[in-house]
Design an enzyme around this catalytic site. Structure first.
Site, PDB file in Angstrom:
ATOM      1  N   LYS A  94       0.816  -1.204   0.000  1.00  0.00           N
ATOM      2  CA  LYS A  94       0.000   0.000   0.000  1.00  0.00           C
ATOM      3  C   LYS A  94       0.862   1.272   0.000  1.00  0.00           C
ATOM      4  O   LYS A  94       0.438   2.316  -0.470  1.00  0.00           O
ATOM      5  CB  LYS A  94      -0.933   0.030   1.219  1.00  0.00           C
TER       6      LYS A  94
HETATM    7  C1  LIG Z   1      -4.209  -4.970   0.276  1.00  0.00           C
HETATM    8  C2  LIG Z   1      -3.399  -6.213   0.242  1.00  0.00           C
HETATM    9  C3  LIG Z   1      -3.631  -7.217  -0.699  1.00  0.00           C
HETATM   10  C4  LIG Z   1      -4.769  -7.156  -1.686  1.00  0.00           C
HETATM   11  O1  LIG Z   1      -4.621  -6.104  -2.617  1.00  0.00           O
HETATM   12  P1  LIG Z   1      -5.930  -5.565  -3.394  1.00  0.00           P
HETATM   13  O2  LIG Z   1      -5.463  -4.410  -4.151  1.00  0.00           O
HETATM   14  O3  LIG Z   1      -6.915  -5.211  -2.316  1.00  0.00           O
HETATM   15  O4  LIG Z   1      -6.412  -6.681  -4.237  1.00  0.00           O
HETATM   16  C5  LIG Z   1      -2.789  -8.315  -0.709  1.00  0.00           C
HETATM   17  N1  LIG Z   1      -1.790  -8.437   0.185  1.00  0.00           N
HETATM   18  C6  LIG Z   1      -1.545  -7.495   1.114  1.00  0.00           C
HETATM   19  C7  LIG Z   1      -0.432  -7.713   2.075  1.00  0.00           C
HETATM   20  C8  LIG Z   1      -2.321  -6.346   1.179  1.00  0.00           C
HETATM   21  O5  LIG Z   1      -2.069  -5.415   2.101  1.00  0.00           O
END
Ligand SMILES: *Cc1c(COP(=O)(O)O)cnc(C)c1O
Length: 521
Positions: free
Chosen positions: A121
């Site tokens: 993120k």
């Molecule tokens: C948010 C997240 C995901 C999923 O990503 P999306 O964009 O919601 O599909 C997978 N792994 C981790 C560690 C995340 O923080």
């Protein structure tokens, strides 16, 4: 053809009716009718440009891709400057290293977790505050921006850290009380800053996301906030400003493979993406629309396998039990960003997309046509991993190649193995590079990772970190180790209902919630 990059890009709502510029889309987050903003046309990256990009650093590559959508409004120089700033906060020399795990079968891992909060993120949320600030400037918005966020664990912390003490902004985060890992909860609840608010909701992520989306769509609530000079925006991947920086790393991985002599220009490669809200994988599909040679996007789900079933049957059905897993950031039933893909495969039919979203809300399911299903079959491969499959995959890769990964990436690896089996069964096994996106640092989930790699069960996260270090010799991130010595600031818990959550946001918007000051010790 429309000349892109020389004029302002426009964005339209997946449910029709609205057309805005990129800056407006970023400030607003969600379209007024609940739809998501998508680019009116996909800007193209030519082969010449790809070649130029091989010479660039990661921040330059990111600025280049962002510029395709936003340069005319926000300025190419500005984008370059802010990408440099954002990615300088990463702890690795290369912000997104591509690691060769198995050269023989072409297995690569793209590590997206070297940012300040140790999850992917950060790739977008270190940049988004800058994009938002400039977007407010160019659209002439002087209101205070309240970033309203639902999190399955990682977005919350990354948004809090990204917007902490940014003038003119506030961040409110709702997380599912029982639905996040211990380290994720601690990361959020010790957050510093004078413009932040964190609350646990007695529900799951879908409850949090639904409430947040309803607040965005409520005219009454927005009018009330407007009277206080406050405007809502989103740090979730429903915001195009969150999605756009994620497109860049698909390009970057491809370019790194070229530089390493593993592929040539034009060779198509596969990506495996551990998926929850469908934001990460959608960014990969957007990269493909922009001209990146991508063969298949492999969508990996955990035990909450709504998406895997959707890709198999063409029916999106959320009438099922919700499971809590050791990959909590993927414990999602309603994947918001799928709406953007549906809009595209329907031939950009806004009416139909709106109808499907209405069916999802009311009947808890919708289906797509055979023609649409065929398009998806060509572009995607969907699979899911049980908890046991995940542990097995994590163990196998560590045992054979000495590579330790987190539980979400473990889900992706398990589905990668299914994809290889599928290739073999269909006589199309090749050793073309496959890039698995690694979305979190293993130390964010130390107990589960330790258990998967060694069978050792420890009760305490910090003990888990210590043992994992002894096992892997991989250095634990300082930002996680430090949490232990920081006081908990946020203990707020709200009921899973719109009224209580709205009331909390209202009080926060009025500046009423003053969390305990962070200890100076
Ligand atoms: C948010 C997240 C995901 C999923 O990503 P999306 O964009 O919601 O599909 C997978 N792994 C981790 C560690 C995340 O923080």
């Amino acid at each position: 053809m429309k000349k892109v990059g020389k004029e302002i890009m426009y964005f339209i709502s997946t449910r029709g009716g609205e057309k805005v510029t990129g800056a407006q889309a970023i400030v607003q987050g969600l379209a007024k009718n609940g739809g998501l903003f998508v680019p009116e046309v996909f800007p193209q990256v030519t082969k010449d440009e790809l070649e130029q990009m091989t010479e660039m650093s990661y921040p330059e590559r990111a600025a280049f891709v962002l510029g395709k959508y936003l340069a005319e409004e926000l300025g190419a120089d500005y984008l370059k400057e802010v990408c440099e700033k954002a990615y300088s906060s990463f702890t690795s020399k290369d912000p997104v290293p591509l690691v060769k795990v198995d050269g023989e079968t072409g297995l690569y891992v793209l590590e997206l977790f070297h940012g300040p909060t140790c999850a992917f993120k950060d790739m977008a949320l270190t940049v988004l505050p800058y994009l938002l600030k400039k977007s407010c400037e160019v659209t002439g918005i002087k209101d205070e921006i309240l970033i309203l966020t639902a999190t399955s664990g990682d977005t919350g912390k990354a948004a809090l850290e990204g917007f902490r003490d940014v003038p003119g902004t506030k961040v409110a985060v709702f997380y599912p009380d029982e639905g996040v890992a211990k380290m994720q909860r601690l990361q959020m609840c010790v957050q510093s800053g004078n413009n932040v608010c964190v609350a646990a909701v007695e529900g799951n992520f879908d409850d949090c996301q639904r409430a947040v989306k309803t607040m965005f769509a409520s005219e009454e609530f927005n009018a009330e906030l407007a009277k206080k000079g406050v405007r809502l925006s989103s740090a979730n991947s429903i915001n195009f400003g969150r999605l756009a920086p994620q497109i860049a790393y698909y390009f970057s991985a491809y370019l790194d493979l070229i530089t390493a002599g593993q592929i040539e220009y034009g060779d198509a490669i596969d990506f495996v993406v551990p998926t929850g809200n469908f934001g990460d994988i959608l960014a990969g599909w957007y990269a493909k629309q922009m001209g990146l040679p991508v063969r298949k996007l492999i969508c990996a789900s955990n035990k909450n396998k709504v998406l895997a079933d959707f890709f198999k049957k063409g029916v999106y059905d959320v009438k099922r039990q919700f499971h809590r897993t050791m990959s909590p950031s993927m414990d999602i039933l309603v994947s918001s960003n799928l709406e953007r893909l549906l809009f595209e495969v329907s031939g950009r039919n806004a009416e139909l997309t709106a109808q499907r979203m209405k069916d999802l809300a009311e009947k808890k399911e919708y289906s797509i046509t055979d023609k649409e299903k065929k398009i998806l079959d060509e572009e995607f491969f969907g699979g899911f991993a049980s908890e046991d499959d995940t542990i097995e995959a994590m163990y196998e890769i560590f045992d054979e190649f000495g590579y330790a990964m987190d539980t979400h990436t473990g889900v992706a690896l398990a589905v990668y193995m299914q994809y290889k089996n599928w290739q073999e069964k269909n006589d199309c096994l090749d050793n073309k590079p496959i890039v698995v996106l690694s979305t979190a640092n293993p130390y964010k989930f130390p107990q589960d990772v330790l258990y998967a790699l060694s069978g050792n069960d420890v009760k305490d996260s910090f003990k888990g970190i210590k043992r994992l270090y002894l096992l892997t010799a991989m250095k634990p991130p300082k930002s996680l180790l430090d949490i232990r010595y920081r006081p908990l600031r946020f203990k707020t818990r709200v009921k899973n209902n719109l009224k209580d959550m709205t009331a909390l946001v209202t009080r926060f918007a009025e500046g009423e919630i003053v969390p305990e000051p962070p200890s100076t010790k």
